[in-house]
Design an enzyme around this catalytic site. Structure first.
Site, short mmCIF file in Angstrom:
data_model
loop_
_atom_site.label_atom_id
_atom_site.label_comp_id
_atom_site.label_asym_id
_atom_site.label_seq_id
_atom_site.Cartn_x
_atom_site.Cartn_y
_atom_site.Cartn_z
N ASN A 8 -23.86 -5.90 1.53
CA ASN A 8 -22.72 -5.91 0.45
C ASN A 8 -23.24 -7.41 0.00
OD1 ASN A 8 -20.45 -6.60 -0.79
ND2 ASN A 8 -18.91 -6.29 1.03
N LYS A 15 -23.95 -10.27 2.45
CA LYS A 15 -23.60 -9.94 3.84
C LYS A 15 -24.30 -8.55 4.28
CE LYS A 15 -19.17 -8.84 6.50
NZ LYS A 15 -17.90 -8.32 6.24
N ASP A 146 -17.45 2.34 -3.85
CA ASP A 146 -16.20 1.93 -3.49
C ASP A 146 -15.16 2.94 -4.41
OD1 ASP A 146 -16.68 0.12 -2.11
OD2 ASP A 146 -15.15 -1.52 -2.98
N HIS A 206 -5.08 -1.28 2.73
CA HIS A 206 -6.19 -2.18 3.06
C HIS A 206 -5.73 -3.53 2.48
CE1 HIS A 206 -10.69 -3.20 2.93
NE2 HIS A 206 -9.91 -4.28 2.30
N GLY A 208 -6.41 -7.20 2.63
CA GLY A 208 -7.39 -8.62 2.84
C GLY A 208 -7.08 -9.41 1.64
N ARG A 285 -3.00 -16.95 6.95
CA ARG A 285 -2.83 -18.08 8.16
C ARG A 285 -2.29 -19.54 7.68
NH1 ARG A 285 -8.81 -17.19 10.51
NH2 ARG A 285 -9.07 -17.08 8.47
N GLY A 333 -4.08 -6.88 7.06
CA GLY A 333 -3.61 -5.85 7.91
C GLY A 333 -3.76 -5.60 9.27
N GLU A 334 -5.21 -6.13 9.57
CA GLU A 334 -5.20 -5.99 11.15
C GLU A 334 -4.73 -7.15 11.93
OE1 GLU A 334 -9.39 -5.04 11.72
OE2 GLU A 334 -9.45 -4.19 9.88
#
EC number: 2.7.2.1
Length: 398
Positions: A8, A15, A146, A206, A208, A285, A333-334
């Site tokens: 990616n 990545k 994508d 999704h 993020g 956060r 989401g997670e």
């Protein structure tokens, strides 16, 4: 021993994840950051170890050389020829690519031409593809788009209500994004529910730094929130999501710092969303820490974020005429139970109810109550594995 690398590549990052195939075993993973900048960072994780180096990496070709040398240096591979395939994530495939393809010169040229649809993403992907082709010319390179998963949308869904000449002449339409993630978590949801995907109606969220919601009917994408570019949809980490387009010329007239449409779009992409409204961060956060401190800007940013996601999910209940399950995936989401709780809290009319303990402590799997008419699932996305699988499927077809 067949090994595949899933890549990616961004404008200044690369990545990666190395798999043993077809066993789908992760052998190593890492990221190279700040490519083209001073003090680039290369991180490699393998066998429970983490190696980090500060280097000057000038371009993607140099980054790929460092990655491959690290694989040998750390004993992860003995020689380059152990790598039999490379898979590249590409954000925008337009109407040209309805599925993953083996890279050739024409494909690479088309990816670069499609950069207009994803100017923040496609150029970096193209640079990564070129680098691997230069260094490992004999192995199979595959592009995974994508947008491919969303090519199943109907014309009345993907066209905008503007004169049709803008579609016929300039291909202005909804393309969507995050398709690889939406496809993967839908498949995993079917396994978790113990039902064939071809019988299910799913809403996959999704969430993020980028946010997209997809309506999945019997395994096919029938609508998705991202549009002509990944700027569309609900509020995101640094992206505004949907706004009234008339705001763009208005801001150019009013703000001397915004000289043209490109300046405004840059602001909407990089300086808006949670970060722009809160003035704190794009990281949930940090926003939640602001909630604990009763920071009014954090509260406002959070409330807008929840409101936009609820509205988007709600409209896809209408598109699907009901749903069997809602799936949360990606970073927030997670890992953001408060966000999930507040989103579901506004959707109970649809028959959703979550178990508070499972939501906070269950992390992965079904978090809805037994009585919930619509199941609520938390599933870790694995776009890299999807990419590696497509390489395995296509590597003998070139």
């Amino acid at each position: 021993m067949s090994k595949t690398i899933a890549i990616n590549a961004g404008s200044s990052s690369l990545k990666w994840q190395l798999y043993q195939m077809p066993e789908e075993e992760v052998l190593a993973q890492g990221i190279i950051e700040r490519i083209g900048l001073k003090d680039s960072i290369s991180t490699v994780k393998y066998d429970g170890k983490k190696e980090e180096q500060i280097l000057d990496i000038h371009d993607h070709t140099e980054a790929v050389k460092i990655l491959l040398n690290d694989l040998i240096h750390f004993g992860i591979i003995a020689a380059y020829d152990e790598i039999t395939g490379v898979g590249h994530r590409v954000v925008a495939g337009g109407e040209l690519f309805k599925e993953s393809v083996v890279v050739n010169d024409k494909v690479l040229e088309q990816i670069e031409e499609l950069s207009v649809l994803a100017p923040l993403h496609n150029p970096g992907a193209a640079a990564g593809i070129r680098a691997f082709r230069d260094i490992l010319p004999d192995i199979t390179s595959v592009c995974v788009f994508d947008t491919s998963f969303h090519t199943s949308m109907a014309k009345h869904t993907y066209l905008y209500p503007i004169p049709q000449k803008y579609y016929t002449d300039y291909k202005v339409r909804k393309y969507g994004a995050h398709g690889t993630s939406h496809k993967y978590v839908a498949q995993e949801a079917a396994k978790m529910l113990g039902r064939p995907l071809e019988e299910l109606k799913l809403i996959t969220a999704h969430i993020g730094n980028g946010v997209s919601i997809t309506a999945n009917y019997h395994g096919k994408s029938v609508d998705t929130s991202m549009g002509f570019t990944p700027l569309a949809g609900p509020m995101m980490g640094t992206r505004s999501g949907d706004i009234d387009p008339a705001i763009i010329p208005y801001l150019i007239e009013q703000d001397p710092e915004l000289k043209d449409a490109a300046d405004v779009v840059n602001m909407l992409n990089k300086k808006s969303g949670l970060s722009g409204v809160s003035g704190i961060s794009s990281d949930m956060r940090d926003i939640e820490a602001g909630l604990q401190e009763d920071n009014p800007d954090a509260v406002l940013a959070y409330n807008i974020f929840i409101d936009r996601i609820k509205k988007c999910i709600g409209q896809y209940f209408a598109v699907l005429n009901g749903a069997d399950a809602l799936v949360f995936t990606a970073g927030m989401g997670e890992n953001a139970p408060l966000m999930r709780q507040d989103v579901i809290g506004g959707l109970t009319w649809f028959g959703m109810d979550i178990d508070p303990e499972k939501n906070v402590f269950g992390y992965r799997g079904e978090i809805s109550t037994p009585e919930s008419k619509v199941k609520v699932l938390v599933i870790s996305t694995d776009e890299e594995l999807c990419i590696a699988r497509d390489v395995e499927r296509l590597k003998n077809t070139k």
